[in-house]
Motif scaffolding. Structure first.
Motif, short mmCIF file in Angstrom:
data_model
loop_
_atom_site.label_atom_id
_atom_site.label_comp_id
_atom_site.label_asym_id
_atom_site.label_seq_id
_atom_site.Cartn_x
_atom_site.Cartn_y
_atom_site.Cartn_z
N LEU A 56 44.91 27.99 1.53
CA LEU A 56 45.04 26.55 1.29
C LEU A 56 44.07 25.70 2.10
O LEU A 56 43.49 24.75 1.58
N ASP A 57 43.91 26.00 3.39
CA ASP A 57 43.19 25.08 4.28
C ASP A 57 41.68 25.27 4.29
O ASP A 57 40.94 24.31 4.53
N CYS A 58 41.21 26.46 4.04
CA CYS A 58 39.78 26.76 4.21
C CYS A 58 39.13 27.10 2.86
O CYS A 58 39.53 28.07 2.21
N ASP A 59 38.13 26.31 2.46
CA ASP A 59 37.43 26.56 1.19
C ASP A 59 36.62 27.86 1.24
O ASP A 59 36.52 28.57 0.23
N ARG A 60 36.04 28.15 2.40
CA ARG A 60 35.22 29.37 2.51
C ARG A 60 36.07 30.62 2.35
O ARG A 60 35.65 31.59 1.69
N CYS A 61 37.24 30.60 2.95
CA CYS A 61 38.12 31.77 2.82
C CYS A 61 38.67 31.88 1.40
O CYS A 61 38.82 33.00 0.86
N GLN A 62 38.96 30.75 0.77
CA GLN A 62 39.43 30.79 -0.63
C GLN A 62 38.39 31.40 -1.54
O GLN A 62 38.72 32.11 -2.50
N ALA A 63 37.11 31.12 -1.27
CA ALA A 63 36.03 31.63 -2.12
C ALA A 63 35.90 33.15 -2.06
O ALA A 63 35.22 33.74 -2.91
N LYS A 64 36.55 33.77 -1.06
CA LYS A 64 36.48 35.23 -0.93
C LYS A 64 37.65 35.91 -1.62
O LYS A 64 37.86 37.12 -1.43
N GLY A 65 38.38 35.14 -2.44
CA GLY A 65 39.49 35.73 -3.18
C GLY A 65 39.00 36.52 -4.37
O GLY A 65 37.81 36.60 -4.68
N PHE A 66 39.95 37.14 -5.10
CA PHE A 66 39.63 38.01 -6.24
C PHE A 66 40.32 37.50 -7.49
O PHE A 66 41.38 36.87 -7.42
N VAL A 67 39.70 37.80 -8.63
CA VAL A 67 40.32 37.58 -9.94
C VAL A 67 40.62 38.94 -10.52
O VAL A 67 39.77 39.85 -10.49
N CYS A 68 41.80 39.13 -11.06
CA CYS A 68 42.19 40.41 -11.63
C CYS A 68 41.28 40.73 -12.82
O CYS A 68 41.29 40.03 -13.82
N GLU A 69 40.48 41.78 -12.68
CA GLU A 69 39.54 42.15 -13.73
C GLU A 69 40.21 42.92 -14.86
O GLU A 69 39.56 43.22 -15.88
N LEU A 70 41.46 43.23 -14.72
CA LEU A 70 42.16 43.97 -15.77
C LEU A 70 42.77 43.02 -16.80
O LEU A 70 42.72 43.28 -18.00
N CYS A 71 43.35 41.89 -16.32
CA CYS A 71 43.92 40.93 -17.25
C CYS A 71 43.12 39.63 -17.32
O CYS A 71 43.28 38.84 -18.26
N LYS A 72 42.24 39.44 -16.31
CA LYS A 72 41.40 38.23 -16.22
C LYS A 72 42.22 36.94 -16.34
O LYS A 72 41.76 35.95 -16.90
N GLU A 73 43.43 36.97 -15.84
CA GLU A 73 44.30 35.79 -15.87
C GLU A 73 44.97 35.60 -14.50
O GLU A 73 44.93 36.48 -13.64
N GLY A 74 45.59 34.44 -14.35
CA GLY A 74 46.36 34.19 -13.14
C GLY A 74 45.55 33.54 -12.05
O GLY A 74 44.38 33.18 -12.22
N ARG A 82 35.58 47.74 -11.16
CA ARG A 82 34.55 47.56 -10.13
C ARG A 82 33.96 48.90 -9.72
O ARG A 82 32.74 49.02 -9.53
N CYS A 83 34.79 49.91 -9.58
CA CYS A 83 34.30 51.25 -9.25
C CYS A 83 33.39 51.77 -10.35
O CYS A 83 32.36 52.41 -10.09
N CYS A 90 42.40 48.56 -4.62
CA CYS A 90 41.74 49.83 -4.92
C CYS A 90 41.31 50.47 -3.60
O CYS A 90 40.64 49.83 -2.77
N TYR A 91 41.66 51.72 -3.40
CA TYR A 91 41.36 52.38 -2.14
C TYR A 91 39.87 52.67 -1.98
O TYR A 91 39.38 52.83 -0.86
N ASP A 92 39.13 52.73 -3.09
CA ASP A 92 37.71 53.07 -3.01
C ASP A 92 36.82 51.86 -2.78
O ASP A 92 35.91 51.89 -1.95
N CYS A 93 37.05 50.78 -3.52
CA CYS A 93 36.16 49.62 -3.43
C CYS A 93 36.83 48.37 -2.89
O CYS A 93 36.18 47.34 -2.76
N SER A 94 38.14 48.42 -2.60
CA SER A 94 38.90 47.30 -2.04
C SER A 94 39.04 46.12 -2.99
O SER A 94 39.33 45.00 -2.55
N ALA A 95 38.83 46.33 -4.29
CA ALA A 95 39.07 45.27 -5.27
C ALA A 95 40.57 45.02 -5.39
O ALA A 95 41.39 45.93 -5.18
N VAL A 96 40.95 43.77 -5.71
CA VAL A 96 42.35 43.37 -5.74
C VAL A 96 42.76 43.08 -7.20
O VAL A 96 42.04 42.40 -7.93
N PHE A 97 43.93 43.59 -7.60
CA PHE A 97 44.45 43.40 -8.96
C PHE A 97 45.93 43.05 -8.87
O PHE A 97 46.58 43.24 -7.82
#
Length: 440
Positions: free
Chosen positions: A370-388, A422-423, A401-408
């Motif tokens: 919420l407070d930091c724009d730079r930290c928000q920009a390091k978030g992830f979008v679910c590449e499986l549903c591309k929603e939310g 991503r892998c 993901c244990y291999d590439c650290s992508a978030v879903f």
């Protein structure tokens, strides 16, 4: 009128009321005021007719300031003290004269001590058996010497405290110490005894104290044998004062926090080790997490904090706000998620750690999401549903993901039968680079 009991003052037992103990404890602070308000007690004038007043040696100025004491030598003071003791026994119990004479006796003893043991002759620092002793300036009378087990009378005795393990003793007991500093043991051997009371028996100890080798027995002859619940060994009453402490082995194996009787050296060792993160629970007793729900909650919070750490060490605002310093008392929480100190386990059992760590977790998450724009920009979008919404690895409804650290989204990640997008991209890019090298 308080009930009399028997107290030992200056080596003499006589009936005395509890008010004398208060007089003794406060004599350093109010002696001058007392002398001004009752001048007849501190002068050579005889306010009570007694043939023995002059024999006490009280006609001389024994009660002046230390620098002005020139009239009596040590032998005269000793004779005056003995006469004062005899007079105390002869006077009526609890009478004003007896109380006044006790005060005079205390002053005489103070003067004698000043002559026999000048304070300036004692060094401020002394080193012995890895102890670093510092001379105490406190005049408290509530301390006890760890060597001779007697009270330290701060008003008339010089005493020292080890700055490492807080071992206390009289100046006169320094050369009799045989116990090395526990702090050195903590530095060289930062590990607990993890067996519950590993008793070996008095016969294996040759019926002697495990520390000072004094003969002991369970019958108390010649000295009582007292067992330490931490080491399992037996000690004499000088080395074991029936102190109690929480034993790490009982906590780890039984989740039991009832204090047990331990010897003096074990008590100091456990106190110094209390905040050291040396317990790897998943190796020592992994089943503990199946029975203690609070441990599972704390482990999840610690894992989330480790996922938040990369955001803070690359964020200027977080560094300026020093967010990670909120965990400075538990530095190991930002280094790993499996090491615990005994203090951590105690606070988990009481519920204090869960409350404080949840509050810190909320503060950290608020800054990132919420407070930091730079930290928000390091978030992830679910590449499986591309929603939310934007996802972060420490969110409760996400999977990483244990291999590439992508978030879903957790549901998307487990429902998807294909590999991580991503892998897959990273694999294709690597193959393209290898083919370009071969073509070149």
């Amino acid at each position: 009128m308080c009930e009399p009991d028997t107290r030992l003052i200056s080596g003499l037992c006589f009936p005395i009321c509890s008010r004398f103990e208060e007089l003794y404890a406060s004599i350093m602070f109010c002696s001058e005021i007392y002398a001004e308000s009752r001048p007849e007690l501190f002068s050579g004038t005889r306010t009570h007719s007694s043939d023995r007043t002059m024999d006490l040696g009280l006609a001389e100025d024994h009660f002046s300031r230390p620098g002005s004491f020139v009239a009596s030598d040590i032998e005269q003071l000793k004779r005056a003290i003995e006469e004062c003791k005899k007079l105390i026994l002869e006077l009526p119990e609890h009478s004003e004269r007896q109380k006044d004479t006790v005060v005079k006796l205390i002053h005489l003893r103070l003067k004698l001590q000043e002559l026999k043991d000048p304070e300036e002759d004692e060094p401020n620092l002394r080193t012995l058996l890895e102890h670093r002793f510092s001379k105490e300036k406190s005049k408290s009378v509530k301390q006890t010497c760890d060597k001779c087990s007697t009270i330290i009378w701060g008003l008339i005795q010089t005493w020292y405290t080890c700055t490492g393990c807080y071992y206390r003793c009289h100046s006169k007991c320094m050369n009799l110490i045989i116990k090395p500093c526990v702090r050195s043991k903590v530095s060289h051997q930062s590990a607990y005894e993890l067996s519950i009371c590993p008793e070996i028996g008095l016969d294996r100890q040759d019926y002697r104290c495990a520390e000072c080798r004094t003969p002991i027995s369970l019958r108390g002859v010649p000295s009582e044998a007292r067992q330490c619940d931490y080491t399992g060994q037996y000690y004499c009453s000088t080395c074991h004062w029936n102190d109690t402490a929480i034993v790490p082995a009982r906590v780890i194996h039984n989740w039991e926090f009832e204090p047990r009787k331990v010897c003096r050296s074990s008590m100091r060792y456990l106190a110094l080790m209390m905040s050291r993160p040396v317990l790897r629970l998943k190796e020592i007793n992994p089943l503990l997490f199946n029975f203690v729900e609070e441990l599972v909650e704390i482990r999840k919070l610690r894992q989330d904090i480790l996922l938040m750490k990369p955001y803070f060490i690359t964020c200027k605002e977080a560094m300026e706000a020093r967010l990670l310093l909120q965990l400075q008392d538990r530095q190991h929480f930002v280094e790993n998620d499996d090491m615990y100190s005994l203090q951590d386990l105690i606070d988990i059992s009481s519920g204090r750690l869960s409350c404080s760590l949840t509050e810190i977790h909320t503060t950290f998450a608020k800054h990132i999401k919420l407070d930091c724009d730079r930290c928000q920009a390091k978030g992830f979008v679910c590449e499986l549903c591309k929603e939310g919404d934007i996802l972060f690895p420490f969110d409760s409804h996400t999977s990483v993901c244990y291999d590439c650290s992508a978030v879903f989204h957790r549901d998307c990640y487990y429902d998807n039968s294909t590999t991580c997008p991503r892998c897959a991209r990273m694999t294709d890019r690597k193959q393209d680079d290898e083919s370009d090298v071969k073509d070149a």
